[in-house]
Design a protein around this motif. Structure first.
Motif, PDB file in Angstrom:
ATOM      1  N   ILE A  79      21.611 -17.724 -17.304  1.00  0.00           N
ATOM      2  CA  ILE A  79      20.390 -16.916 -17.307  1.00  0.00           C
ATOM      3  C   ILE A  79      20.477 -15.840 -16.205  1.00  0.00           C
ATOM      4  CG2 ILE A  79      17.898 -16.942 -16.906  1.00  0.00           C
ATOM      5  CD1 ILE A  79      17.877 -19.794 -18.114  1.00  0.00           C
ATOM      6  N   ASP A  80      20.932 -16.264 -15.022  1.00  0.00           N
ATOM      7  CA  ASP A  80      21.058 -15.304 -13.912  1.00  0.00           C
ATOM      8  C   ASP A  80      22.046 -14.185 -14.270  1.00  0.00           C
ATOM      9  OD1 ASP A  80      19.324 -16.907 -12.560  1.00  0.00           O
ATOM     10  OD2 ASP A  80      20.847 -17.880 -11.311  1.00  0.00           O
ATOM     11  N   SER A  81      23.177 -14.592 -14.804  1.00  0.00           N
ATOM     12  CA  SER A  81      24.194 -13.611 -15.190  1.00  0.00           C
ATOM     13  C   SER A  81      23.643 -12.693 -16.284  1.00  0.00           C
ATOM     14  CB  SER A  81      25.442 -14.353 -15.682  1.00  0.00           C
ATOM     15  OG  SER A  81      26.239 -13.532 -16.483  1.00  0.00           O
ATOM     16  N   GLY A  82      22.918 -13.276 -17.240  1.00  0.00           N
ATOM     17  CA  GLY A  82      22.347 -12.490 -18.337  1.00  0.00           C
ATOM     18  C   GLY A  82      21.326 -11.484 -17.846  1.00  0.00           C
ATOM     19  N   LYS A  83      20.565 -11.864 -16.835  1.00  0.00           N
ATOM     20  CA  LYS A  83      19.549 -10.949 -16.278  1.00  0.00           C
ATOM     21  C   LYS A  83      20.233  -9.729 -15.647  1.00  0.00           C
ATOM     22  CE  LYS A  83      15.289 -11.169 -13.509  1.00  0.00           C
ATOM     23  NZ  LYS A  83      15.352 -10.000 -12.686  1.00  0.00           N
ATOM     24  N   VAL A  84      21.316 -10.005 -14.917  1.00  0.00           N
ATOM     25  CA  VAL A  84      22.070  -8.894 -14.296  1.00  0.00           C
ATOM     26  C   VAL A  84      22.620  -7.974 -15.388  1.00  0.00           C
ATOM     27  CG1 VAL A  84      24.132  -8.333 -12.936  1.00  0.00           C
ATOM     28  CG2 VAL A  84      22.635 -10.216 -12.222  1.00  0.00           C
ATOM     29  N   LEU A  85      23.201  -8.590 -16.419  1.00  0.00           N
ATOM     30  CA  LEU A  85      23.759  -7.783 -17.526  1.00  0.00           C
ATOM     31  C   LEU A  85      22.658  -6.959 -18.194  1.00  0.00           C
ATOM     32  CD1 LEU A  85      26.055 -10.529 -19.122  1.00  0.00           C
ATOM     33  CD2 LEU A  85      26.848  -8.403 -18.074  1.00  0.00           C
ATOM     34  N   PHE A  86      21.504  -7.578 -18.377  1.00  0.00           N
ATOM     35  CA  PHE A  86      20.378  -6.915 -19.064  1.00  0.00           C
ATOM     36  C   PHE A  86      19.905  -5.695 -18.276  1.00  0.00           C
ATOM     37  CE2 PHE A  86      15.865  -6.535 -20.289  1.00  0.00           C
ATOM     38  CZ  PHE A  86      15.980  -6.533 -21.675  1.00  0.00           C
ATOM     39  N   GLU A  87      19.938  -5.818 -16.961  1.00  0.00           N
ATOM     40  CA  GLU A  87      19.381  -4.750 -16.127  1.00  0.00           C
ATOM     41  C   GLU A  87      20.418  -3.701 -15.702  1.00  0.00           C
ATOM     42  OE1 GLU A  87      17.650  -7.123 -13.074  1.00  0.00           O
ATOM     43  OE2 GLU A  87      15.834  -7.549 -14.238  1.00  0.00           O
ATOM     44  N   THR A  88      21.700  -4.024 -15.912  1.00  0.00           N
ATOM     45  CA  THR A  88      22.753  -3.064 -15.521  1.00  0.00           C
ATOM     46  C   THR A  88      22.743  -1.865 -16.461  1.00  0.00           C
ATOM     47  OG1 THR A  88      24.104  -4.886 -14.688  1.00  0.00           O
ATOM     48  CG2 THR A  88      25.242  -2.800 -15.120  1.00  0.00           C
ATOM     49  N   LYS A  89      22.804  -0.687 -15.854  1.00  0.00           N
ATOM     50  CA  LYS A  89      22.745   0.529 -16.677  1.00  0.00           C
ATOM     51  C   LYS A  89      24.074   0.780 -17.392  1.00  0.00           C
ATOM     52  CE  LYS A  89      19.091   2.927 -14.241  1.00  0.00           C
ATOM     53  NZ  LYS A  89      18.717   3.987 -13.312  1.00  0.00           N
ATOM     54  N   ILE A 274      10.079 -21.283 -29.286  1.00  0.00           N
ATOM     55  CA  ILE A 274      11.426 -21.059 -28.736  1.00  0.00           C
ATOM     56  C   ILE A 274      11.590 -21.958 -27.502  1.00  0.00           C
ATOM     57  CG2 ILE A 274      12.823 -19.377 -27.446  1.00  0.00           C
ATOM     58  CD1 ILE A 274      12.960 -18.638 -30.278  1.00  0.00           C
ATOM     59  N   ALA A 275      12.715 -22.649 -27.411  1.00  0.00           N
ATOM     60  CA  ALA A 275      12.945 -23.586 -26.304  1.00  0.00           C
ATOM     61  C   ALA A 275      14.271 -23.324 -25.588  1.00  0.00           C
ATOM     62  CB  ALA A 275      12.918 -25.020 -26.817  1.00  0.00           C
ATOM     63  N   GLY A 276      14.967 -22.275 -26.002  1.00  0.00           N
ATOM     64  CA  GLY A 276      16.284 -22.013 -25.424  1.00  0.00           C
ATOM     65  C   GLY A 276      16.212 -21.290 -24.099  1.00  0.00           C
ATOM     66  N   PRO A 277      17.298 -21.270 -23.380  1.00  0.00           N
ATOM     67  CA  PRO A 277      18.503 -22.019 -23.673  1.00  0.00           C
ATOM     68  C   PRO A 277      18.287 -23.515 -23.465  1.00  0.00           C
ATOM     69  CG  PRO A 277      18.792 -20.642 -21.703  1.00  0.00           C
ATOM     70  CD  PRO A 277      17.395 -20.464 -22.168  1.00  0.00           C
ATOM     71  N   GLY A 278      19.103 -24.288 -24.140  1.00  0.00           N
ATOM     72  CA  GLY A 278      18.976 -25.734 -24.036  1.00  0.00           C
ATOM     73  C   GLY A 278      20.266 -26.369 -23.551  1.00  0.00           C
ATOM     74  N   SER A 279      20.246 -27.694 -23.433  1.00  0.00           N
ATOM     75  CA  SER A 279      21.481 -28.404 -23.072  1.00  0.00           C
ATOM     76  C   SER A 279      21.649 -29.597 -24.012  1.00  0.00           C
ATOM     77  CB  SER A 279      21.429 -28.869 -21.620  1.00  0.00           C
ATOM     78  OG  SER A 279      20.356 -29.755 -21.410  1.00  0.00           O
ATOM     79  N   ARG A 280      22.867 -29.821 -24.374  1.00  0.00           N
ATOM     80  CA  ARG A 280      23.210 -30.909 -25.297  1.00  0.00           C
ATOM     81  C   ARG A 280      24.518 -31.552 -24.847  1.00  0.00           C
ATOM     82  NH1 ARG A 280      18.743 -29.793 -26.495  1.00  0.00           N
ATOM     83  NH2 ARG A 280      17.805 -29.354 -28.529  1.00  0.00           N
TER      84      ARG A 280
END
Lengths: 281, 103
Positions: A79-89, A274-280
């Protein structure tokens, strides 16, 4: 008397034709009602919204361990990595917000969606890749890595919102939906299993050490951190894994087959949160 | 006239099989591989390729490269049979899937 019977039989036969034809076309609303009704009848102890927790609704599934895992969830790095990717121009100064409604926040429940321009189903991963290409970047693989991280971030912003997959009254959308439905119920591979063999007919039962998740709500927790993978992966990564398990050579991650399957399967969970991301496991 | 010893009779009986095995040629193996490949393409077009089919096919090609044409023909035949089974499965499922559908 005999002529009368023949006339009656003919009348009955012809009067049945329009009914049969009317029932022949795809009817997503009726399918969703029947699908959710099936699980509520078969497994009445599980509240509808709890289906997003998949196997953890059943005894012997490691629910206690899962609860503990969610205190420090293994997908938090994604999630942290995804947030950085989402906000990177992008090199052109834009970001992913330029490609999605609501700036890409809280919209995961609307995917997969039908694109009337191309006549194809677009998953969130495919939409992200489209955005990248439109902004001069290369596509990412759809199964894991940065794609899964970004999908994880966009999904967590949608947590708790209802899944709302729309199948418009467009023959191409209905055909894609029906193709996904056919894929879901068709047996394949040397083991002769369909998706439904495990996730409808054997939902909640054990397959070796695992409890099989019901198909209802199954897409709501993706992307998933799987202990088996040791990383986070997307829904299409799971499709590929399931195909391999039954001895079937998988399709390509961006194939129409997997897009349509995701379209049908996610639509069946319309209304669930919606419940993701999840763990299995 | 003395009867032929049993061992000799058994040996003579096996001769045709040995001759057949020795008859396997590169051309025969390539023909068997091409036939299997056609069936594999048909299975792929139906989105129903089996791993076992591809494993047998790879074994056929490997044997052919090594010059073991008899093994190549046998493995190609197995690949072809498996592809036939997957095609039959896909054809059956075109109608049968509806019987599994929740309604």
């Amino acid at each position: 008397m005999r002529i009368g019977l023949v006339v009656l039989a003919l009348l009955a036969a012809f009067s049945a034709v329009p009914v049969a034809l009317a029932g022949a076309g795809p009817d997503p609303a009726a399918d969703i009602k029947a699908f959710q009704g099936h699980f509520r009848t078969e497994l009445p102890a599980i509240p509808l919204a709890a289906y997003v927790n998949g196997p953890y609704n059943f005894p012997g599934s490691g629910r206690a361990q899962w609860k503990q895992i969610t205190e420090f969830p293994p997908y938090s790095f994604a999630i942290d990595s995804g947030k950085v990717l989402f906000e990177t121009k992008f090199p052109n100064g834009k970001t992913y917000t330029s490609c999605f409604s609501e700036g890409g926040i809280g919209i995961a429940g609307n995917y997969p969606m039908f694109d009337p321009k191309t006549g194809r189903v677009v998953t969130l991963g495919v939409a992200i890749n489209r955005c990248r290409v439109a902004n001069g970047l290369k596509k990412w693989p759809l199964t894991k890595g940065k794609m899964a991280d970004l999908v994880a971030y966009m999904t967590v912003t949608s947590r708790g919102r209802p899944i709302d997959v729309v199948v418009p009254n467009d023959p191409r959308a209905l055909a894609a939906y029906e193709a996904g439905k056919e894929y879901f119920y068709s047996r394949r591979g040397q083991l002769n299993f369909s998706c439904a063999s495990c996730h409808v007919q054997a939902a909640g039962k054990r397959l070796r050490g695992n409890v099989l998740a019901p198909a209802l709500g199954i897409t709501a927790s993706f992307p998933l951190y799987r202990s088996k993978w040791g990383s986070i992966g997307t829904l299409v990564r799971r499709f590929i894994g399931c195909n391999k398990k039954v001895g079937s050579v998988p399709d390509k991650p961006d194939s129409a087959a997997y897009r349509d399957l995701a379209y049908f399967l996610t639509a069946m969970s319309n209304g669930l949160p919606i419940a993701g991301p999840g763990s299995r496991p | 006239m003395k009867p032929l010893p049993l061992v000799l009779i058994a040996g003579l009986a096996l001769l045709p099989a040995a001759a057949l095995a020795g008859d396997a040629t590169s051309a025969g193996a390539q023909q068997a591989i091409a036939a299997a490949e056609a069936k594999i393409s048909a299975a792929a077009a139906m989105q129903n390729q089996w791993f076992a089919t591809m494993a047998a096919f790879r074994a056929a090609k490997a044997a052919e490269r090594k010059g073991d044409y008899a093994a190549a023909e046998a493995a190609a035949a197995e690949a072809g049979k498996l592809a036939d089974l997957s095609i039959a499965q896909a054809r059956r499922q075109k109608a049968l899937w509806q019987s599994e559908a929740v309604r």
